[in-house]
Write a protein that holds these residues in place. Structure first.
Motif, short mmCIF file in Angstrom:
data_model
loop_
_atom_site.label_atom_id
_atom_site.label_comp_id
_atom_site.label_asym_id
_atom_site.label_seq_id
_atom_site.Cartn_x
_atom_site.Cartn_y
_atom_site.Cartn_z
N THR A 42 -8.86 -7.28 6.36
CA THR A 42 -7.52 -6.89 6.66
C THR A 42 -7.42 -5.23 6.23
OG1 THR A 42 -6.61 -8.83 6.04
CG2 THR A 42 -5.05 -7.11 6.10
N VAL A 59 0.96 -1.25 0.10
CA VAL A 59 0.01 -0.05 -0.03
C VAL A 59 1.03 1.22 0.18
CG1 VAL A 59 -2.08 1.33 1.34
CG2 VAL A 59 -1.81 -1.24 1.23
N THR A 86 -9.70 -1.60 2.90
CA THR A 86 -9.51 -2.72 3.50
C THR A 86 -9.66 -3.81 2.27
OG1 THR A 86 -11.05 -2.04 5.34
CG2 THR A 86 -10.98 -4.29 4.73
N ALA A 92 0.26 -7.08 2.35
CA ALA A 92 -0.43 -7.88 2.72
C ALA A 92 -0.50 -8.94 1.49
CB ALA A 92 -1.98 -7.17 2.88
N LEU A 99 -6.05 -1.60 5.29
CA LEU A 99 -4.76 -1.38 4.44
C LEU A 99 -4.71 0.10 4.70
CD1 LEU A 99 -6.14 -3.17 1.11
CD2 LEU A 99 -4.52 -4.02 2.90
N GLU A 100 -3.22 0.66 4.86
CA GLU A 100 -2.85 2.00 4.85
C GLU A 100 -1.55 1.97 4.55
OE1 GLU A 100 -1.13 1.75 9.53
OE2 GLU A 100 -3.08 2.64 9.19
N THR A 118 1.37 -1.05 4.50
CA THR A 118 1.08 -2.33 4.81
C THR A 118 1.41 -3.17 3.57
OG1 THR A 118 -0.94 -1.66 6.04
CG2 THR A 118 -1.09 -3.81 5.04
N ARG A 168 -6.39 4.77 2.40
CA ARG A 168 -6.68 3.76 3.21
C ARG A 168 -7.89 3.15 2.88
NH1 ARG A 168 -3.85 7.04 6.13
NH2 ARG A 168 -2.85 6.21 8.26
#
Length: 242
Positions: free
Chosen positions: A65, A47, A53, A73, A67-68, A71, A51
């Protein structure tokens, strides 16, 4: 003899830059992408802005989860995923097995009657490349909303203890791609498999005091070959063939 050098992007991964759709969603979120699943490729997110998810659904259940910026993932094949954009969400997407996602290793969570055969599915997901951008956006948004409805149905059934709808989607998705597997295997052999094999060759050479592969070093760079393309989750800057 197996080559000691792999010239492609590290580990034969694919990279793209994603600006997640900011179109309001059916369930009242500020924006979001199209739920879908990969069959042979893990996917990673780095990311870079905004922001949101990532909503995921597997046989083990539903998860969210956050997300910012900063992050990282990732998730494995079989994970249905949907990005939610709460504001300015931008991601560098890293895909396993570069070339396979572009060759169809993704199936949207469309209604079952759109998954009956490859022609029906292709028609359901097609965004006309020669259409005006406003028309492309309209088609992309409509298919996102259609897939979101099915995603919500699958999520509800799984939460209620009924695994069959999700299993039926898995079966239909696997059937859709079966005719492509020979071509996919060739892409894998010339990409990720070749990259891993080259590392093994280099390790063996170094054990044998043979460092000749170091003299074959090279540098490469590229920019995006397409910008702002309508993708499943948002507008994409793509780097094919790296």
């Amino acid at each position: 003899m197996v080559s000691a050098t792999y010239d492609g992007f590290p580990a034969a991964v694919g990279v793209s830059r994603l600006s997640v759709y900011d179109w309001p969603t059916l369930d009242g979120r500020p924006g979001g992408g199209t739920p879908h699943m990969h069959l042979t490729c893990s996917e990673g997110y780095v990311v870079t802005a905004g922001r949101g998810t990532v909503q995921t659904l597997t046989a083990s259940g539903y998860e969210e989860t956050p997300l910012e910026p900063g992050t990282v993932a990732w998730f494995t094949p079989g994970t249905i995923h949907r990005l939610i954009n709460d504001g300015g969400l931008q991601i560098t997407v890293v895909m396993q097995n570069s070339g396979l996602p572009e060759a169809g290793d993704a199936v949207l969570t469309l209604p079952q009657d759109r998954l009956t055969d490859t022609d029906t599915y292709a028609h359901a997901v097609r965004i006309p490349a020669d259409a005006p951008e406003t028309e492309q956006a309209k088609v992309a948004r409509a298919r996102r909303d259609l897939a979101t409805r099915r995603f919500q149905e699958l999520r509800k059934a799984t939460a209620n203890g009924d695994p069959e709808p999700l299993a039926a989607f898995h079966r239909a998705a696997a059937a859709l791609v079966r005719t492509r597997l020979d071509a996919w295997e060739q892409r894998w052999r010339s990409g990720a498999h070749a990259a891993a094999t080259a590392t093994g060759t280099q390790l063996r050479a170094l054990r044998e005091k043979d460092e000749r592969h170091l003299a074959a070093a090279r540098v490469a760079a590229t920019g995006p070959t397409a910008r702002g393309r309508f993708g499943m989750c948002g507008r994409l800057d793509v780097y094919p063939g790296i």
